[in-house]
Design a protein around this motif. Structure first.
Motif, short mmCIF file in Angstrom:
data_model
loop_
_atom_site.label_atom_id
_atom_site.label_comp_id
_atom_site.label_asym_id
_atom_site.label_seq_id
_atom_site.Cartn_x
_atom_site.Cartn_y
_atom_site.Cartn_z
N SER A 188 0.85 -1.21 0.00
CA SER A 188 0.00 0.00 0.00
C SER A 188 0.88 1.27 0.00
N VAL A 189 1.97 1.23 0.81
CA VAL A 189 2.91 2.37 0.84
C VAL A 189 3.51 2.57 -0.55
N PHE A 190 3.96 1.46 -1.16
CA PHE A 190 4.55 1.57 -2.49
C PHE A 190 3.56 2.19 -3.48
N THR A 191 2.35 1.71 -3.46
CA THR A 191 1.33 2.21 -4.39
C THR A 191 1.09 3.70 -4.18
N LYS A 192 0.90 4.04 -2.87
CA LYS A 192 0.61 5.45 -2.58
C LYS A 192 1.77 6.37 -2.97
N LEU A 193 2.99 5.86 -2.89
CA LEU A 193 4.15 6.69 -3.25
C LEU A 193 4.48 6.57 -4.74
N GLY A 194 3.63 5.80 -5.47
CA GLY A 194 3.82 5.68 -6.91
C GLY A 194 5.00 4.80 -7.28
N LEU A 195 5.37 3.87 -6.41
CA LEU A 195 6.49 2.97 -6.70
C LEU A 195 5.93 1.67 -7.28
N THR A 196 5.97 1.55 -8.59
CA THR A 196 5.30 0.43 -9.24
C THR A 196 6.27 -0.64 -9.73
N GLN A 197 7.58 -0.44 -9.49
CA GLN A 197 8.54 -1.43 -9.97
C GLN A 197 8.34 -2.76 -9.25
N SER A 198 8.71 -3.82 -9.93
CA SER A 198 8.51 -5.14 -9.34
C SER A 198 9.59 -5.46 -8.30
N ASP A 199 10.75 -4.83 -8.47
CA ASP A 199 11.85 -5.07 -7.54
C ASP A 199 11.53 -4.48 -6.17
N THR A 200 11.11 -5.32 -5.26
CA THR A 200 10.64 -4.80 -3.98
C THR A 200 11.77 -4.20 -3.15
N GLU A 201 12.97 -4.75 -3.27
CA GLU A 201 14.09 -4.23 -2.47
C GLU A 201 14.39 -2.78 -2.89
N ASN A 202 14.39 -2.60 -4.21
CA ASN A 202 14.60 -1.26 -4.73
C ASN A 202 13.48 -0.32 -4.29
N ASN A 203 12.26 -0.83 -4.30
CA ASN A 203 11.12 -0.02 -3.86
C ASN A 203 11.27 0.40 -2.41
N ARG A 204 11.80 -0.49 -1.57
CA ARG A 204 11.99 -0.16 -0.15
C ARG A 204 12.90 1.06 -0.02
N VAL A 205 14.02 1.00 -0.78
CA VAL A 205 14.97 2.12 -0.69
C VAL A 205 14.29 3.41 -1.18
N ARG A 206 13.56 3.30 -2.27
CA ARG A 206 12.89 4.49 -2.81
C ARG A 206 11.88 5.07 -1.82
N ALA A 207 11.17 4.15 -1.18
CA ALA A 207 10.18 4.61 -0.19
C ALA A 207 10.88 5.33 0.95
N VAL A 208 12.00 4.73 1.42
CA VAL A 208 12.75 5.38 2.50
C VAL A 208 13.28 6.73 2.05
N LEU A 209 13.78 6.74 0.82
CA LEU A 209 14.31 8.00 0.27
C LEU A 209 13.21 9.07 0.22
N ALA A 210 12.04 8.64 -0.24
CA ALA A 210 10.91 9.59 -0.29
C ALA A 210 10.61 10.10 1.11
N PHE A 211 10.69 9.17 2.06
CA PHE A 211 10.43 9.54 3.45
C PHE A 211 11.46 10.56 3.95
N LEU A 212 12.75 10.28 3.65
CA LEU A 212 13.81 11.19 4.09
C LEU A 212 13.67 12.56 3.42
N ARG A 213 13.36 12.53 2.15
CA ARG A 213 13.24 13.80 1.41
C ARG A 213 12.08 14.63 1.92
N SER A 214 11.06 13.94 2.40
CA SER A 214 9.88 14.67 2.88
C SER A 214 10.27 15.57 4.05
N GLY A 215 11.38 15.22 4.71
CA GLY A 215 11.81 16.06 5.83
C GLY A 215 12.60 17.26 5.37
N GLY A 216 13.02 17.23 4.12
CA GLY A 216 13.82 18.35 3.62
C GLY A 216 12.98 19.57 3.37
N PRO A 217 13.59 20.71 3.30
CA PRO A 217 12.83 21.94 3.06
C PRO A 217 12.24 21.97 1.67
#
Lengths: 219, 612
Positions: A188-217
């Motif tokens: 659900s997190v992947f979908t909501k963040l628009g991460l549609t790739q099949s590689d779940t490990e890569n998606n995890r990193v992207r999700a975390v990255l999105a999370f980290l970036r959200s804290g940026g100005p």
């Protein structure tokens, strides 16, 4: 586990080597800079390298640059970057250049033997680890940046554990949920963040990255 | 200049007063030149000898006039004395007038008026003098009119010149006709007088007498008109200077006319000497008026001192302009910046304006004065005012320059202080961070190692406690270092540093700013301003959110901290000590802080710093 260290403070370097040895890891190389580390491990790469983020010559983000260079030379070596700054900016910078088998830890937590070993093994296994202190600070923020606003509390909680490097099973244990439920939340997190790739490990990193970036100005 | 022009009696009156006409310019040319050259050149050239030259000139004139009046001293001592005094006062006035540039002609005319007044009374002597006295008896009036019309202009107008020529011609020709058609006894004289009778005809002489004197009356009226016109046309300083002269002149003409009318209407015997005496005394108004005029001009120059005081006190060009307008009595006067070439050209072009550049020696002019050309006649006054203005303006400019330079120095040193303080804070923070912190971390790591190696659970617990204690110390150390200077500001810039501040606040903060780094001093200043403003929002505003916006233009940077709170926060509450410090820091960067807090519309703190 074989570990190489690049840390400009001699005192901390030797203390860290001491700690690692006491934890049963083998410190193969302990040098004061990234360039020396790259030269030293060329012949026999370790399982994980520990890089101080601030090293000579500029004392800014040499650790991240070294990480970038290392990933090109030794794609299988895990990278753990140490910092004294609890800034999400450096963590996201790191995850942008190295997207798996990478971790960003605060030195305060490094001295916690259990946390150190756990992070080292996750990174060595190709996982991604972001220091819980950084993750907590991001979550503590009252303002909900737009992208994070679309996740519900449970999904946010799951994302947080993902950022700290836990597997689905680990998250399930931590949150007293079934593995299947966690999997549902994760996709659900992947979908909501628009991460549609099949590689779940890569998606995890992207999700975390999105999370980290959200804290940026806002830029 | 007894009675000026209208004082001439007609008919029988004329005969009864025959002694009044007899005169002749006895004054030797040599004597005159001596008095002129020596007296006045000395007067002008050497202040020390001026009193001596004046005394000599007055003595010569006094002796001459006393001799010319001769027997009159016995007949009417008072009249003789008044005439002598009148002559001396006019000569003295003429001598003073001579000092004024371009006024030697009216000065000479005045002196001649005085001398010829005495020569009028040469008919007290017998022989040919009574006839001469009649023919040349009006000369003093011509000179008087000349002085009244001329002073203080550089020349007579064509109308005025024609008037004087016509007056002189009418008087001398008309009186010559009267003399040649009459005999001495008809004129009330003794038959022993030498009289150039060509064709004695009493009735013709009477008619001529009325015609000549009637004509002189018309000349008198014309003179009054000419004088009144001068007064009407005069502007500024001119008006101040000539008003007493014109008024005295007109009064004298009218007074003389009254005496003339009395003489014309009364019989020979009844026209009393005291009428002439009274008139002569009244004529003193003219030299007095000239003296007033001379004193006025001197006083005007003295006013320049006041101009200096005014101009120096204010220093700006506007104040100096109005001071100059007042001092020079010229409301049209313009004081312009020489760089304002188009206005200078435009002003100077308008017909015959007086243009003067204010400059020190060969330096570039610092201002241009464009004034009424009337002032060209008051060169002394005008030049003094220009010199004073130049000094005052230069002084003001130097003072302003010094103040600017001083301010610049203060600014530079303030900036230097702020920068030094910033560098010191950063150094301290780095020392804590790289020195003490690394040390403490090493010890923590060693304690962790010891914890894992030891098998003694009590020792392990002790190591654990020590490590936790150290972690607490580390946290405190980090707070301390952050307070000294946030490392994030050094490493990641303003946005990240503000982000960190915002994360700790109990309300949402949106931060909007362009990417990229700003100067270290600017970032630090904006950081502290934002921290102070955000702290105030939390304390006072009761806001739901804050927006921090940084905008960068080519030459300035602007930061705005705007909340959606209640607003109406008094400046005193927002502007506490914290804000005073901030205003200082912003000021050191040549920027400014403004606070806007209308009730119900939130509070905005704005900082604007020039850059680039």
């Amino acid at each position: 586990m074989r570990v190489a260290i690049a840390e400009d403070s001699g005192l901390f370097r030797s203390s860290l080597a001491l700690l690692l040895n006491s934890l049963g890891a083998e410190v193969t190389v302990a040098v004061p800079s990234g360039t020396e580390l790259i030269a030293a491990i060329a012949a026999s790469p370790p399982d994980v390298v520990i890089l101080d983020i601030r090293m000579p010559p500029s004392f800014t983000d040499e650790g991240i640059r070294t990480a970038h260079a290392l990933r090109g030379l030794h794609p299988d070596v895990g990278i753990l970057v140490l910092s004294t700054y609890a800034e999400s900016k450096y963590a996201s910078l790191l995850l942008e250049v190295v997207n798996a088998g990478v971790g960003y830890l605060l030195k305060d937590n490094v001295t916690d033997a259990g946390a150190l070993m756990e992070s080292l093994s996750r990174v060595a296994a190709g996982g991604t680890v972001v220091d819980p202190a950084i993750v907590t600070r991001l979550l503590e923020r009252r303002q909900q940046p737009t992208m994070m606003g679309i996740l519900n509390d449970r999904e946010l909680e799951v994302l947080r554990h993902m950022a700290e490097g836990r597997s689905n099973l680990g998250i399930a244990r931590e949150l007293f949920l079934s593995a299947r439920t966690v999997e549902t939340h994760v996709s659900s997190v992947f979908t909501k963040l628009g991460l549609t790739q099949s590689d779940t490990e890569n998606n995890r990193v992207r999700a975390v990255l999105a999370f980290l970036r959200s804290g940026g100005p806002e830029r | 200049m007894h009675g000026t022009i209208l004082s001439l009696p007609a008919g029988k009156g004329l005969r009864g007063r025959a002694e009044r006409w007899r005169t002749r310019a006895l004054l030797s040319k040599g004597l005159w030149s001596w008095a002129w050259r020596h007296g006045h050149q000395r007067l002008l050239g050497h202040e020390h000898s001026s009193w001596l030259a004046t005394t000599i000139a007055l003595t010569v004139v006094a002796c001459f006039c006393a001799i010319v009046e001769g027997p009159l001293w016995r007949q009417s001592t008072a009249l003789a004395a008044v005439n002598l005094a009148f002559a001396l006062v006019l000569v003295l006035t003429g001598l003073m007038l001579r000092r004024e540039p371009g006024q030697s002609v009216p000065a000479m005319a005045l002196m001649l008026t005085g001398i010829f007044r005495c020569v009028d009374f040469i008919d007290a002597w017998n022989g040919p003098w009574p006839a001469y006295a009649i023919v040349f008896g009006g000369v003093d009036r011509v000179f008087g009119a000349w002085a009244l019309l001329r002073y203080p202009n550089p020349a007579l107008s064509a109308v005025q010149r024609r008037f004087l020529v016509a007056l002189a011609a009418w008087m001398i020709a008309g009186r010559t006709l009267i003399v040649v058609t009459s005999t001495a006894p008809w004129m009330g004289g003794s038959p022993s007088w030498w009289w150039p009778t060509l064709d004695g005809d009493e009735s013709l002489s009477d008619v001529l007498s009325y015609v000549v004197h009637g004509g002189e009356g018309i000349f008198g009226v014309t003179l009054i008109v000419l004088l009144a016109m001068r007064l009407v046309r005069a502007r500024g300083v001119d008006r101040i200077v000539i008003t007493p002269i014109i008024v005295a002149g007109i009064a004298a003409v009218i007074a003389a006319s009254a005496t003339a009318a009395v003489m014309t209407l009364s019989s020979i015997a009844t026209t009393p000497n005291y009428a002439f005496l009274a008139e002569s005394v009244a004529d003193f108004a003219i030299p007095v008026a000239f003296l007033i005029a001379v004193v006025q001009r001197l006083l005007l120059i003295r006013n320049v001192t006041e101009l200096t005081a005014r101009a120096c006190a204010d220093g700006d060009i506007g104040a100096l302009r109005s001071a100059l307008r007042d001092t020079l009595h010229d409301p049209t006067l313009e004081l312009l910046d020489p760089s304002d070439a188009s206005r200078v050209a435009m002003n100077a072009r308008s017909a015959g304006r007086l243009v003067s550049y204010l400059q020190m020696g060969a330096e570039a002019p610092i201002a241009v004065v464009i004034a009424d050309p009337v002032l060209a006649r008051y060169r002394g006054l005008f030049d003094a005012a220009m010199r004073t203005s130049t000094l005052a303006l230069q002084n003001a400019q130097l003072q302003a320059k010094a103040a600017r330079e001083e301010l610049e120095l203060v600014k530079v040193s303030r900036t230097r202080i702020i920068e030094a303080e910033l560098a010191e804070r950063r150094r301290l923070e780095r020392d804590l961070h790289d020195g003490v912190q690394q040390h403490l971390l090493s010890i923590t790591a060693r304690l962790s190692a010891a914890m894992t190696t030891t098998t003694d659970p009590q020792a392990s617990a002790a190591f654990g406690d020590a490590r936790d204690g150290l972690k607490a110390v580390l946290a405190e150390l980090r707070n301390l270092a952050h307070g000294i200077h946030p490392a994030v500001l050094t490493h990641s810039g303003l946005a990240a540093a503000l982000e960190e501040v915002a994360a700790r606040l109990p309300l949402p903060v949106r931060i909007s700013m362009p990417a990229g780094r700003l100067g270290a001093a600017v970032e630090a200043t904006l950081y502290y301003v934002a921290c102070e403003a955000l702290a105030n929002v939390v304390k006072h505003a009761a806001a739901d959110g804050v927006l921090v916006t940084v905008r960068a233009a080519r030459s300035w940077l602007e930061m705005e901290v705007a909340d959606d709170g209640a607003g109406g926060v008094p400046a005193g509450v927002i502007g506490g000590r914290g804000l005073a410090n901030i205003a200082d820091r912003v000021g050191a960067l040549d920027g400014e802080v403004t606070i806007d807090s209308p009730p119900g519309q939130g509070t905005r703190v704005m900082v604007r710093i020039p850059c680039g």
